[in-house]
Design a protein around this motif. Structure first.
Motif, mmCIF file in Angstrom:
data_model
loop_
_atom_site.group_PDB
_atom_site.id
_atom_site.type_symbol
_atom_site.label_atom_id
_atom_site.label_comp_id
_atom_site.label_asym_id
_atom_site.label_seq_id
_atom_site.Cartn_x
_atom_site.Cartn_y
_atom_site.Cartn_z
ATOM 1 N N THR A 144 0.834 -1.206 0.000
ATOM 2 C CA THR A 144 0.000 0.000 0.000
ATOM 3 C C THR A 144 0.875 1.264 0.000
ATOM 4 O OG1 THR A 144 -0.141 -0.138 2.411
ATOM 5 C CG2 THR A 144 -1.961 -1.101 1.157
ATOM 6 N N THR A 159 -2.274 -6.184 -2.805
ATOM 7 C CA THR A 159 -1.488 -5.562 -1.738
ATOM 8 C C THR A 159 -1.478 -6.481 -0.520
ATOM 9 O OG1 THR A 159 -3.258 -4.407 -0.566
ATOM 10 C CG2 THR A 159 -2.348 -3.303 -2.534
ATOM 11 N N ASN A 163 -2.920 -5.850 2.075
ATOM 12 C CA ASN A 163 -4.245 -5.733 2.699
ATOM 13 C C ASN A 163 -5.361 -6.359 1.869
ATOM 14 O OD1 ASN A 163 -3.047 -4.353 4.791
ATOM 15 N ND2 ASN A 163 -3.474 -2.338 3.916
ATOM 16 N N LEU A 205 -6.910 -4.493 -4.743
ATOM 17 C CA LEU A 205 -7.471 -3.225 -5.203
ATOM 18 C C LEU A 205 -8.042 -3.462 -6.595
ATOM 19 C CD1 LEU A 205 -4.685 -0.638 -4.310
ATOM 20 C CD2 LEU A 205 -6.732 -1.196 -3.016
#
Length: 188
Positions: A161, A182, A184, A187
């Motif tokens: 990120t 990413t 996380n 995207l």
């Protein structure tokens, strides 16, 4: 944080990547791999195109090894500087690699076979910096931009990120990736 010219953005992104502590880097790399291999794009791909990382780049060897363990075909790029293009070759073992200019690890064409680009189901496109539209700033050679002009299969990138910005200038020849994986999650 960043000025908007690509050369400056590239330089700042390299500095950022080089300054990530090893322990944090290993955690991010593990999450990138875990998030990648759970995507439908990965699961549905039989042939995966990916670079063999060096230095401060995200380590791709665990991804390559996971592909091998899952019975997928891995192919890696060879730069052809005179034509400023990429050819991909099947990689069955690291012994098929050779060290070339800029200390890159590339396939030895005499030790493996070339793969036509339409055979690559999923291409993991390297980059230094990405925006929220999937545009990327790479290392500046334009090799992937040329390769992607008529590449019609899935293309995604791996990035922390920390490498994502809202927007930066893109050129008419720039081709965005469809997804960015990413630490996380995914995207778009």
């Amino acid at each position: 944080m960043f000025k908007l010219d690509k050369k400056n953005l590239r330089k700042k992104a390299i500095t950022l990547l080089k300054n990530i502590p090893d322990s944090e880097r290993r955690k991010i790399e593990q999450k990138l791999k875990d998030n990648l291999v759970t995507t439908d794009a990965w699961k549905n791909a039989e042939v995966i195109g990916i670079t063999v990382s060096k230095g401060f780049e995200w380590d791709t060897k665990p991804i390559i090894e996971t592909a091998w363990q899952e019975g997928k075909t891995v192919c890696v790029p060879k730069c052809l500087p005179k034509e400023r293009k990429l050819d991909f070759y099947v990689l069955d073992t690291y012994e098929q690699l050779e060290t070339v200019f800029h200390d890159l690890l590339e396939p030895n064409p005499d030790a493996t076979e070339r793969v036509d680009k339409e055979m690559i189901d999923l291409l993991v496109v390297p980059g230094l910096l990405f925006d929220n539209s999937g545009f990327r700033i790479g290392f500046g050679g334009g090799y992937y931009d040329r390769f992607l002009t008529d590449f019609s299969n899935r293309k995604l990138s791996l990035a922390s990120t920390k490498q994502i910005v809202e927007h930066f200038p893109s050129d008419s020849f720039d081709i965005p990736v469809e997804s960015i994986i990413t630490e996380n999650g995914i995207l778009f």
